[in-house]
Motif scaffolding. Structure first.
Motif, PDB file in Angstrom:
ATOM      1  N   HIS A  29       0.831  -1.302   0.015  1.00  0.00           N
ATOM      2  CA  HIS A  29      -0.099  -0.129   0.006  1.00  0.00           C
ATOM      3  C   HIS A  29       1.108   1.286   0.063  1.00  0.00           C
ATOM      4  O   HIS A  29       1.614   1.414   0.950  1.00  0.00           O
ATOM      5  CB  HIS A  29      -1.017   0.136   0.954  1.00  0.00           C
ATOM      6  N   THR A  30       0.636   2.034  -0.893  1.00  0.00           N
ATOM      7  CA  THR A  30       1.406   3.320  -1.060  1.00  0.00           C
ATOM      8  C   THR A  30       0.995   4.500  -0.233  1.00  0.00           C
ATOM      9  O   THR A  30       1.640   5.386  -0.018  1.00  0.00           O
ATOM     10  CB  THR A  30       1.535   3.814  -2.577  1.00  0.00           C
ATOM     11  N   ALA A  31      -0.434   4.395   0.055  1.00  0.00           N
ATOM     12  CA  ALA A  31      -1.005   5.654   0.720  1.00  0.00           C
ATOM     13  C   ALA A  31      -1.233   5.165   2.302  1.00  0.00           C
ATOM     14  O   ALA A  31      -1.543   4.165   2.837  1.00  0.00           O
ATOM     15  CB  ALA A  31      -2.411   5.957   0.114  1.00  0.00           C
ATOM     16  N   LEU A  32      -0.890   6.211   2.982  1.00  0.00           N
ATOM     17  CA  LEU A  32      -0.989   5.968   4.523  1.00  0.00           C
ATOM     18  C   LEU A  32      -1.504   7.266   5.100  1.00  0.00           C
ATOM     19  O   LEU A  32      -0.945   8.229   4.841  1.00  0.00           O
ATOM     20  CB  LEU A  32       0.534   5.582   5.188  1.00  0.00           C
ATOM     21  N   TYR A  33      -2.336   6.982   6.118  1.00  0.00           N
ATOM     22  CA  TYR A  33      -2.985   8.099   6.780  1.00  0.00           C
ATOM     23  C   TYR A  33      -3.189   7.708   8.143  1.00  0.00           C
ATOM     24  O   TYR A  33      -3.162   6.790   8.775  1.00  0.00           O
ATOM     25  CB  TYR A  33      -4.695   8.009   6.487  1.00  0.00           C
ATOM     26  N   TRP A  34      -3.023   9.113   8.963  1.00  0.00           N
ATOM     27  CA  TRP A  34      -3.157   9.021  10.571  1.00  0.00           C
ATOM     28  C   TRP A  34      -4.488   9.775  10.702  1.00  0.00           C
ATOM     29  O   TRP A  34      -4.804  10.800  10.346  1.00  0.00           O
ATOM     30  CB  TRP A  34      -2.171   9.634  11.111  1.00  0.00           C
ATOM     31  N   TYR A  35      -5.342   9.217  11.622  1.00  0.00           N
ATOM     32  CA  TYR A  35      -6.644  10.004  12.169  1.00  0.00           C
ATOM     33  C   TYR A  35      -6.630   9.936  13.616  1.00  0.00           C
ATOM     34  O   TYR A  35      -5.827   9.108  14.161  1.00  0.00           O
ATOM     35  CB  TYR A  35      -7.767   9.221  11.637  1.00  0.00           C
ATOM     36  N   ARG A  36      -7.133  10.727  14.184  1.00  0.00           N
ATOM     37  CA  ARG A  36      -7.586  10.898  15.587  1.00  0.00           C
ATOM     38  C   ARG A  36      -8.843  10.633  15.867  1.00  0.00           C
ATOM     39  O   ARG A  36      -9.561  11.382  15.280  1.00  0.00           O
ATOM     40  CB  ARG A  36      -6.725  12.245  16.227  1.00  0.00           C
ATOM     41  N   GLN A  37      -9.082   9.902  17.127  1.00  0.00           N
ATOM     42  CA  GLN A  37     -10.422   9.424  17.347  1.00  0.00           C
ATOM     43  C   GLN A  37     -10.863   9.852  18.977  1.00  0.00           C
ATOM     44  O   GLN A  37     -10.226   8.954  19.806  1.00  0.00           O
ATOM     45  CB  GLN A  37     -11.248   8.213  17.148  1.00  0.00           C
ATOM     46  N   SER A  38     -11.387  11.202  18.952  1.00  0.00           N
ATOM     47  CA  SER A  38     -11.611  11.355  20.336  1.00  0.00           C
ATOM     48  C   SER A  38     -12.974  10.496  20.957  1.00  0.00           C
ATOM     49  O   SER A  38     -13.681  10.305  20.234  1.00  0.00           O
ATOM     50  CB  SER A  38     -11.671  12.823  20.511  1.00  0.00           C
ATOM     51  N   LEU A  39     -13.122  10.556  22.159  1.00  0.00           N
ATOM     52  CA  LEU A  39     -14.076   9.557  22.870  1.00  0.00           C
ATOM     53  C   LEU A  39     -15.527  10.074  22.349  1.00  0.00           C
ATOM     54  O   LEU A  39     -15.767  11.605  22.510  1.00  0.00           O
ATOM     55  CB  LEU A  39     -14.099   9.978  24.479  1.00  0.00           C
TER      56      LEU A  39
END
Lengths: 117, 113
Positions: A29-39
């Motif tokens: 996989h060439t695409a990589l993402y970071w996400y944040r999930q708050s409560l």
């Protein structure tokens, strides 16, 4: 493994300390993402890597947040001088190569649960 | 412009009932609309997705209805089961670019036995 892996699964730290979160995307996989999930919240985009292009850092909430991706594979999200409001689940996702028919499908890891005391 | 609004925040349905979750978007450039299912302690997993060239897509008990003119789309879960109890997120992105997903705020679905 076949899926996206993240480590550590849980991290407790003290306010002011630095933390590093790791993501191993699906091989190829060439695409990589970071996400944040708050409560109780949705997923907030942080940063996106696509191949060897410059990352899209438009979602990073402050200059305390940074990320790198080495060798087009593993990524590390670093949070410096952590604050209590940084407490959240940090999710990594990857998707297949640019131009493929399934490139929109993002596969998520289990996340790292960060608690800043 | 990038927002995706999702409702309801929580939903309780009896086993065998129909669960309906609604989303609305603002950015007319969005052309790929996935739904993700997330169980506690797990990352979100793709459930079903639609492109705006069709008004409906069905996969088993899950159906997406899409209204391009209203910029709205919804997830219908037919014959809801207790195992469907999870948090559901709608999302939107621009296809062909591997851009980041813009997510709704999530709906916590509880299906009572």
């Amino acid at each position: 493994g076949a899926g996206v892996s993240q480590s550590p699964s849980n991290k407790v730290t003290e306010k002011g300390k630095d933390v590093e979160l790791r993501c191993d995307p699906i091989s190829g996989h060439t695409a990589l993402y970071w996400y944040r999930q708050s409560l109780g919240q949705g997923l907030e985009f942080l940063i996106y890597f696509q191949g060897n292009s410059a990352p899209d850092k438009s979602g990073l909430p402050s200059d305390r947040f940074s990320a790198e991706r080495t060798g087009g594979s593993v990524s590390t999200l670093t949070i410096q001088r952590t604050q209590q409001e940084d407490s959240a689940v940090y999710l990594c996702a990857s998707s297949s190569r640019w131009g493929s028919t399934s490139q929109e499908t993002q596969y998520f890891g289990p996340g790292t649960r960060l608690l800043v005391l | 412009q990038q927002q995706v609004k999702q409702s309801p925040q929580s939903l309780i349905v009896q086993k065998g009932g129909i669960s309906i979750i609604n989303c609305a978007y603002e950015n007319t450039a969005f052309d790929y609309f996935p739904w993700y299912q997330q169980f506690p302690g797990k990352g979100p997993a793709l459930l079903i997705a639609i492109r705006p060239d069709v008004s409906e897509k069905k996969e088993g008990r899950f159906t997406i209805s899409f209204n391009k003119s209203a910029k709205q789309f919804s997830l219908h879960i037919m014959d809801s089961q207790p195992g469907d109890s999870a948090t559901y997120f709608c999302a939107a992105t621009i296809s062909g670019s591997a851009r980041q997903l813009t997510f709704g705020s999530g709906t916590q679905l509880t299906v009572l036995p």
